[in-house]
Every structure is written in C-alpha cells, then in structure tokens.
Write a protein that holds these residues in place. Sequence first.
Motif, PDB file in Angstrom:
ATOM      1  N   ILE A 175       0.980  -1.658   0.173  1.00 46.46           N
ATOM      2  CA  ILE A 175       0.065   0.100  -0.185  1.00 46.46           C
ATOM      3  C   ILE A 175       1.088   1.384   0.229  1.00 46.46           C
ATOM      4  N   GLY A 176       0.583   1.838  -1.265  1.00 41.96           N
ATOM      5  CA  GLY A 176       1.395   3.425  -1.253  1.00 41.96           C
ATOM      6  C   GLY A 176       0.927   4.451  -0.602  1.00 41.96           C
ATOM      7  N   LEU A 177       1.152   5.065  -0.044  1.00 41.60           N
ATOM      8  CA  LEU A 177       0.590   6.468   0.929  1.00 41.60           C
ATOM      9  C   LEU A 177       1.110   7.697   0.113  1.00 41.60           C
ATOM     10  N   GLN A 178       0.268   8.531  -1.111  1.00 38.47           N
ATOM     11  CA  GLN A 178       1.235   9.878  -1.607  1.00 38.47           C
ATOM     12  C   GLN A 178       0.578  11.493  -1.206  1.00 38.47           C
ATOM     13  N   GLY A 179       1.470  12.051  -0.289  1.00 37.18           N
ATOM     14  CA  GLY A 179       1.084  13.396   0.079  1.00 37.18           C
ATOM     15  C   GLY A 179       0.400  14.163  -1.068  1.00 37.18           C
ATOM     16  N   ILE A 180      -1.295  14.809  -0.635  1.00 36.62           N
ATOM     17  CA  ILE A 180      -1.453  15.754  -2.056  1.00 36.62           C
ATOM     18  C   ILE A 180      -1.908  16.778  -0.625  1.00 36.62           C
ATOM     19  N   LYS A 181      -2.977  17.914  -1.583  1.00 39.78           N
ATOM     20  CA  LYS A 181      -3.050  19.113  -0.475  1.00 39.78           C
ATOM     21  C   LYS A 181      -5.097  18.407  -1.245  1.00 39.78           C
ATOM     22  N   MET A 182      -5.515  19.035  -0.585  1.00 36.58           N
ATOM     23  CA  MET A 182      -7.013  19.411  -1.625  1.00 36.58           C
ATOM     24  C   MET A 182      -7.742  19.952  -0.802  1.00 36.58           C
ATOM     25  N   LYS A 183      -8.319  20.513  -1.257  1.00 27.47           N
ATOM     26  CA  LYS A 183     -10.010  21.231  -0.121  1.00 27.47           C
ATOM     27  C   LYS A 183     -10.434  20.254   0.549  1.00 27.47           C
ATOM     28  N   SER A 184     -10.523  20.850   1.596  1.00 27.86           N
ATOM     29  CA  SER A 184     -11.072  19.778   2.414  1.00 27.86           C
ATOM     30  C   SER A 184     -12.502  20.305   2.602  1.00 27.86           C
ATOM     31  N   LYS A 185     -13.899  19.147   2.250  1.00 28.28           N
ATOM     32  CA  LYS A 185     -15.493  19.172   2.049  1.00 28.28           C
ATOM     33  C   LYS A 185     -15.948  19.986   3.071  1.00 28.28           C
ATOM     34  N   GLU A 186     -14.702  19.574   4.829  1.00 29.51           N
ATOM     35  CA  GLU A 186     -15.490  20.303   5.573  1.00 29.51           C
ATOM     36  C   GLU A 186     -15.381  21.695   6.169  1.00 29.51           C
ATOM     37  N   THR A 187     -14.225  22.340   6.031  1.00 24.53           N
ATOM     38  CA  THR A 187     -13.597  23.267   6.365  1.00 24.53           C
ATOM     39  C   THR A 187     -13.039  24.546   4.928  1.00 24.53           C
ATOM     40  N   LYS A 188     -12.973  24.149   4.308  1.00 23.78           N
ATOM     41  CA  LYS A 188     -13.147  24.283   2.512  1.00 23.78           C
ATOM     42  C   LYS A 188     -11.099  25.193   2.504  1.00 23.78           C
ATOM     43  N   GLU A 189     -11.067  24.220   3.461  1.00 21.48           N
ATOM     44  CA  GLU A 189      -9.230  25.462   3.025  1.00 21.48           C
ATOM     45  C   GLU A 189      -8.600  24.214   3.253  1.00 21.48           C
ATOM     46  N   LEU A 190      -7.422  23.893   2.709  1.00 23.67           N
ATOM     47  CA  LEU A 190      -6.431  22.935   1.952  1.00 23.67           C
ATOM     48  C   LEU A 190      -5.835  22.559   3.237  1.00 23.67           C
TER      49      LEU A 190
END
Length: 544
Positions: free
Chosen positions: A448-463
């Motif tokens: 299992i490879g976990l690759q970090g990214i940035k995303m806009k939180s659907k809860e807080t709308k923040e990155l």
Amino acid sequence: MAYEKHWANNDKINATEKQKLKMDGLEIFQKIPEYARSGFASIPKEEWPMFKWAGLYLQRPREEGYFMMRVCIPSGILNYDQVVTLAGIARDYGRGIYDITTRQAVQFHWLRIEDIPDIFERLKRVGLSTAGACGDITRNIVGNPLAGIDPDELLDTTPIVREVYETFQHNPDFSNLPRKYKVSISANQKNASNAEINCVAFTPAVKTIDGEEVKGFHVKVGGGLSSRPYLAETLDLFIRPEEVKKVTVAITTIFRDYGYREKRTRNRLKFLMADWGPERFKEKVLEYTGPLPTKGTDMLTDWNAGYFYGVHPQKQEGLNYIGLNVPMGRLTADEVLELARVSNKYGNGEIRNCSSQNLVIPHVPDDQVETLLQEEIFKRISVDPPKFIGYAVSCTGIEYCNLALVETKERMRKIAEFLDKQVEVDVPVRIHMVGCPNSCGQRQIADIGLQGIKMKSKETKELVDAFEIHVGGTLKQGGEFNRKLKGKIDSQHLPAVLKQFLLHFKEQKQPEESFHSFVHRVGVDKLQQVLDEILERTLPKVAS
Ligand code: SF4
C-alpha cells in the motif's frame, strides 16, 4: 581521462546543465572551507544546488541556512568506529537525529555551514564520505547488507562494491551526469537491494564457461521510480565478478555521453533505455567493454524487500546476524551509540543498514544471542516488531524536505501504531508513505503506497494534507508497480480508512495469502469498489 562535453553547444539544455558547465559539482568541496569561514550569507544563491555533490541539501526553509547531509555507506555496512563517528556527528551538530534511508545511507539534519569542515574531517578519519550522496552523479552504491555473512549469497560482493565505489568517488570523469544515477551490486538471492528500481543493477547469476560453472552477475539497466516509474531490463550479458567495474564504467560513460540533458523530468537513464531497448543498449556496452558472454542462469529466487527480522545463522558456523526494526528509519544519537556498544560487546561492532530503513547486527556467537536480546535497547529497536510498525517505510517529508507537500515520518509512525492495535493480520502489509510524487520512500513497490497531496477540505473548505492510495506493488517475479485507487483522503480520516480497508483484506484473504496476491486475485476494480464504499460509509462529507 578528459572527455568532451558535446552538449555544451546545445542551447536547449536545462538551467542545471548550464550551471554544471560553469562549475563542476565536485568543485564545491574546495569552496566549502571558505564559506564555512565567511558564513551562509556569503554563498551565492546559484551555488546552492551544487552543494548536493557534497551530499548537502538546504533543508526547508532554505533561507535559514540549515543543511541536510547524506553520507554514502556502500552496501550499508559500517564498522564500529564509523557508527560511533556518525552518532557523534548527529549528537554534536544534528540535534541528535539519525535517519537511515531506503538506499542504506545515513542522513543528518540541522547542520550549519560552519560545522561542515569538522564533520568532513571526522568522516574522513573513519573512511566515510558524502561525495556523490546527492546530485547528478553516481549515488551511494546499494548492495547486500549481509555481504560476506549471508547463507543466501552467491558470492561475497564486499570487495566488488568497494572497488566500484572507489572508482567513482571524487572522479571528475563522472561528476557531470545528466541526472542522479543509482547503482546496485548484490549477490543476495532474495534481491535484498531492490535491483529493478535502480539505474544499473548487478544480480546473481551462473554460467557454464569452458565446462566450468562460473559465479557472476546479470545486469539490469534503466530502472527508476518517481512520477514515471520503470523496472530495469536485463541485458543479454553474463559478467564475471572481476568485470563488474568495467561494465559499470561503460554504462556510466554511455549515460554521460548519450543521456538526455534537456527537460529535467526526462534525464534519468531509464528514458534512454526506454528509447534504445535492451538489445541496442547491450551493443553499445560491448563497444566499450569488448566481448562479454551472453546471459547464464538467473539465481534470484525471491524478494525479501530488505527485511531480516529475528536471529539467523550466518554462513560462518556458530555466528548469527540479528535483524532489528528501526521505526521509520529514525534513531537518536544516543540510541545509535547504545547499538554500537551492544554490537561491540556481543559482535564485532559492525552495524549494517538495510533498504527497509532497518538494521542488522552481525557476528553474534550462538552462546551470546540470548544475553544480547535482554538488552534494554531492544524494547524499542525490536527483533520481532508488530506487523505494521515493522513494515512501514517513510520518506523525510515536510519536516525538512523542500519538495514535500505533507508531513510523513511522524504521521506514518502514528498510523502504523494505530493499525497494530486495531488490525491483526497473519501476513505483513508493507505500507510506504511519501510526501510528494518523488520516490524517496519507494511508494511504487509498496503493498500500500500512500502519496501525500493537498486538497480542499469538503468540511472546512481549507487546503489540507491528504493522501492517494496505491495498491499491489512488489519486486517479486520481476516486479510490478502499485496502482492508484481513485479518491483523495483527508489526512485526519486516513487512519480510519486504512483500518477498514485492511479489515476487509483480513476478512477476505485466504490463509497466508500476501497482500500482493490478494490484489491480483480480487482485482483493482473490486478494491476500488471497496474503497468507495468505505469512503461513502465513514466519510460521507469528504468522499470524492
Ligand atoms: Fe521529499 Fe518527496 Fe523525497 Fe519525500 S519523496 S523526501 S517529500 S522529495
């Protein structure tokens, strides 16, 4: 041997190439003593990248002037004086942090330019070097951490690795390669040094020549990870042990003179190999080496991913090597000193780094094993670690790395500890976490490879920090990279999602079935469905 930099007149070469024409990377060694006297502010910004040739990267944020330093450790093998010296550097200059990398090297952090001359002096006294640990040059030569003591090795590669390492150390003929260049030389029959993901890899082979069975190597070329991963391909050649250096020099010369120097994202040897193919590449090698026999019999039997936990007999009767877990490859200077003391007391003082970011203590006599295992240090640096902490790998991440998008080491450790409490499974599941699309944590070959990214939180709308999940990587049977499942997972929900995903594996797997076999049996489409359901069920607000 002087050579012509034929690319010097190509105005399409990238900016790094232009800088390398002005100043060879190894020249930074001459400048460091002066910069150490005049201070970080006196270093011209355009020379910052050249510090890589001396094993030095500026850690983030660059402007603060702290360096990460990587030390070459061929095959990962360290003697007692070397271990104590490295621990001393971590303690005196590196805030006590000692990291083992997936290429068997050691990394320090928090070094200042003023500290570097003394560190270089200490390393030199014990025969260690940082030259070529980073930069567009031959990197640390990886190999069998059990070389010389390994019941599973075809031959002892220690002198071969040493000869090749010394050939390329501070060698101006090969200090301006198109890109990083990774060599692996191992005769371990369980592929302990991950042959297929190296630019060049020598693997154990035999061939009958003039009626006699000769032990030697096959050579694989053109492997590499990052955002466009390739598995190295085998050339139709058989290489005697005494010819490894000649063949390595030939391949490195080809890379230097024919490798691509335009787009930085297309400069690794893997791209030249992909364009040429193994037949053309072999013909070019033969132009430099003269005739070589064709392939013999491949002696690789399996892939152990660089794991050696527990107590095992060496090929020397009455002696044992002990495989130990270093969670996320990170030790403190005090722990390293304690491991050195223990190794010196019960063994011969050696410590050997593995590609799994773990350690081996060799040369422990049968009658000393039980007493050694009672030592306090082995409560944390365990010979029999829990399944998830024992098989988790992490890159450096945002703590120090300028390219990282997310934090990795501490996060991976916490997740592994959580999974060890929540999921009991009968086989190890290798989880690798990386902080960006690069591959210092070898994400592509993980179960299992976990690759970090940035995303806009659907809860807080923040990155926010988030991860993509890739499944089913291996280097067994020639190798296969893991495949991405759709969906981005907010990091705060990642432990819960992984727990459910792994519980599904536990419930659906057959006895002793590995994660990789499971992925093959059920298929990636089915696992996508499973992940979608987990996201829907547990994280309705964040499922993507
Ligand atoms: Fe940095 Fe990316 Fe390498 Fe991790 S994989 S250490 S984030 S460059």
